[in-house]
Motif scaffolding. Structure first.
Motif, PDB file in Angstrom:
ATOM      1  N   GLU A  12       1.063  -1.258   0.020  1.00  0.00           N
ATOM      2  CA  GLU A  12      -0.020   0.028  -0.191  1.00  0.00           C
ATOM      3  C   GLU A  12       0.698   1.389   0.214  1.00  0.00           C
ATOM      4  OE1 GLU A  12      -3.091   2.351  -0.237  1.00  0.00           O
ATOM      5  OE2 GLU A  12      -2.880   0.256  -0.750  1.00  0.00           O
ATOM      6  N   ALA A  13       2.049   1.171   0.905  1.00  0.00           N
ATOM      7  CA  ALA A  13       2.657   2.453   0.866  1.00  0.00           C
ATOM      8  C   ALA A  13       3.532   2.665  -0.626  1.00  0.00           C
ATOM      9  CB  ALA A  13       3.920   2.314   1.824  1.00  0.00           C
ATOM     10  N   HIS A  14       3.890   1.565  -1.244  1.00  0.00           N
ATOM     11  CA  HIS A  14       4.269   1.552  -2.699  1.00  0.00           C
ATOM     12  C   HIS A  14       3.291   2.129  -3.886  1.00  0.00           C
ATOM     13  CE1 HIS A  14       6.026   0.732  -6.615  1.00  0.00           C
ATOM     14  NE2 HIS A  14       4.938   0.126  -6.899  1.00  0.00           N
ATOM     15  N   ARG A  15       2.117   1.814  -3.489  1.00  0.00           N
ATOM     16  CA  ARG A  15       0.953   2.317  -4.177  1.00  0.00           C
ATOM     17  C   ARG A  15       0.882   3.683  -4.200  1.00  0.00           C
ATOM     18  NH1 ARG A  15      -2.662  -2.925  -3.526  1.00  0.00           N
ATOM     19  NH2 ARG A  15      -1.937  -4.200  -5.028  1.00  0.00           N
ATOM     20  N   GLN A  16       0.896   4.249  -2.831  1.00  0.00           N
ATOM     21  CA  GLN A  16       0.512   5.700  -2.724  1.00  0.00           C
ATOM     22  C   GLN A  16       1.664   6.592  -3.159  1.00  0.00           C
ATOM     23  OE1 GLN A  16      -0.383   6.073   1.522  1.00  0.00           O
ATOM     24  NE2 GLN A  16      -2.152   5.265   1.396  1.00  0.00           N
ATOM     25  N   ARG A  17       2.971   5.983  -3.103  1.00  0.00           N
ATOM     26  CA  ARG A  17       4.160   6.606  -3.399  1.00  0.00           C
ATOM     27  C   ARG A  17       4.044   6.736  -5.145  1.00  0.00           C
ATOM     28  NH1 ARG A  17       9.779   4.257  -4.671  1.00  0.00           N
ATOM     29  NH2 ARG A  17      10.914   6.462  -5.093  1.00  0.00           N
ATOM     30  N   TYR A  18       3.600   5.737  -5.732  1.00  0.00           N
ATOM     31  CA  TYR A  18       3.558   5.680  -7.191  1.00  0.00           C
ATOM     32  C   TYR A  18       2.592   6.312  -7.701  1.00  0.00           C
ATOM     33  CZ  TYR A  18       2.845   3.675 -11.635  1.00  0.00           C
ATOM     34  OH  TYR A  18       2.736   3.642 -13.001  1.00  0.00           O
ATOM     35  N   ALA A  19       1.144   6.662  -6.878  1.00  0.00           N
ATOM     36  CA  ALA A  19       0.230   7.067  -7.550  1.00  0.00           C
ATOM     37  C   ALA A  19       0.552   8.688  -7.443  1.00  0.00           C
ATOM     38  CB  ALA A  19      -1.060   7.054  -6.448  1.00  0.00           C
ATOM     39  N   GLY A  20       1.504   9.311  -6.000  1.00  0.00           N
ATOM     40  CA  GLY A  20       1.792  10.461  -6.236  1.00  0.00           C
ATOM     41  C   GLY A  20       2.726  10.994  -7.103  1.00  0.00           C
ATOM     42  N   TYR A  21       3.499  10.145  -7.465  1.00  0.00           N
ATOM     43  CA  TYR A  21       4.625  10.506  -8.465  1.00  0.00           C
ATOM     44  C   TYR A  21       4.113  10.426  -9.748  1.00  0.00           C
ATOM     45  CZ  TYR A  21       8.680   9.551 -11.446  1.00  0.00           C
ATOM     46  OH  TYR A  21       9.770   9.697 -12.491  1.00  0.00           O
ATOM     47  N   MET A  22       3.037   9.621 -10.143  1.00  0.00           N
ATOM     48  CA  MET A  22       2.268   9.633 -11.299  1.00  0.00           C
ATOM     49  C   MET A  22       1.782  10.823 -11.739  1.00  0.00           C
ATOM     50  SD  MET A  22       3.084   6.975 -13.288  1.00  0.00           S
ATOM     51  CE  MET A  22       4.484   7.188 -13.086  1.00  0.00           C
ATOM     52  N   ARG A  23       1.304  11.681 -10.594  1.00  0.00           N
ATOM     53  CA  ARG A  23       0.728  12.944 -10.562  1.00  0.00           C
ATOM     54  C   ARG A  23       1.579  14.237 -10.606  1.00  0.00           C
ATOM     55  NH1 ARG A  23      -2.860   9.904  -7.214  1.00  0.00           N
ATOM     56  NH2 ARG A  23      -1.989  11.235  -5.302  1.00  0.00           N
ATOM     57  N   SER A  24       2.779  13.778 -10.402  1.00  0.00           N
ATOM     58  CA  SER A  24       3.697  14.959 -10.162  1.00  0.00           C
ATOM     59  C   SER A  24       4.330  15.643 -11.361  1.00  0.00           C
ATOM     60  CB  SER A  24       4.853  14.592  -9.252  1.00  0.00           C
ATOM     61  OG  SER A  24       5.670  13.624 -10.129  1.00  0.00           O
ATOM     62  N   PRO A  25       4.768  16.960 -11.375  1.00  0.00           N
ATOM     63  CA  PRO A  25       5.435  17.584 -12.298  1.00  0.00           C
ATOM     64  C   PRO A  25       6.579  16.730 -12.665  1.00  0.00           C
ATOM     65  CG  PRO A  25       4.714  19.187 -10.999  1.00  0.00           C
ATOM     66  CD  PRO A  25       4.374  17.778 -10.028  1.00  0.00           C
ATOM     67  N   ALA A  26       7.164  15.982 -11.775  1.00  0.00           N
ATOM     68  CA  ALA A  26       8.692  15.366 -12.067  1.00  0.00           C
ATOM     69  C   ALA A  26       8.426  14.301 -13.148  1.00  0.00           C
ATOM     70  CB  ALA A  26       9.312  14.794 -10.845  1.00  0.00           C
TER      71      ALA A  26
END
Length: 140
Positions: A12-26
Motif C-alpha cells: 500500500e505504501a508503494h502504491r501511494q508513492r507511485y500514485a503521487g509520483y504519477m501525478r507529479s510535475p517530475a
C-alpha cells in the motif's frame, strides 16, 4: 502484526508513492525527456510506436509502462516502454492475473506479457494464457 499485514502495508505504501509520483510535475518532465531521448535514437523520419500493437505512440495520449519500479523517480530510459492505453491495460491485466505471474522477476514477467499482447494484437489465436507455474515453464 502478522507478516501478511506488513507485506500488505508495504504494498500500500508503494502504491501511494507511485500514485503521487504519477501525478507529479517530475513524472511529466520525465515523460517528455523520455520521448525526446527515444526520438533521438530513431532513424531519420522514424516515429515512436506502441511496443504492443506497433501503432504510433503519442506523448499526450499514450502511456509509458514501468518495466521495473527499482528506480522510480530516477528511471533509466530502458525502464520505460511506450504503450497505448489498450496494450498497457492488457499487460497489467496479465501481470495481475495470478500469483504465478507475480512471482516471476518483474522484467521477465513484462517481457512475457508483451509477447502475449503482441500475439493478441496480431490476431494470433491464444487459446489459453499460461497461468500455472508448469504452463509458464513450458512457454518459456
Amino acid at each position: 502484526m502478522s507478516p501478511w499485514a506488513v507485506r500488505s502495508n508495504g504494498r500500500e505504501a508503494h502504491r501511494q508513492r507511485y500514485a503521487g509520483y504519477m501525478r507529479s510535475p517530475a513524472w511529466y518532465r520525465r515523460r517528455y525527456q523520455w520521448a525526446e531521448e527515444e526520438a533521438g535514437l530513431l532513424p531519420a523520419g522514424g516515429s515512436i510506436v506502441c511496443l504492443g500493437c506497433r501503432k504510433p505512440w503519442s506523448l499526450g495520449r499514450d502511456d509509458l509502462h514501468h518495466v521495473t519500479y527499482d528506480r522510480l523517480g530516477a528511471e533509466e530510459h530502458e525502464d520505460l516502454w511506450p504503450l497505448c492505453r489498450g496494450c498497457h491495460t492488457l499487460i497489467h491485466d496479465l501481470l495481475a492475473s495470478t500469483r504465478t505471474w507475480r512471482k516471476l522477476p518483474r522484467i521477465q514477467a513484462n517481457n512475457l506479457a508483451l509477447e502475449f499482447v503482441r500475439d493478441e494484437r496480431e490476431g494470433k489465436l491464444i487459446t489459453k494464457i499460461p497461468r500455472g507455474a508448469a504452463a509458464l515453464r513450458d512457454f518459456l
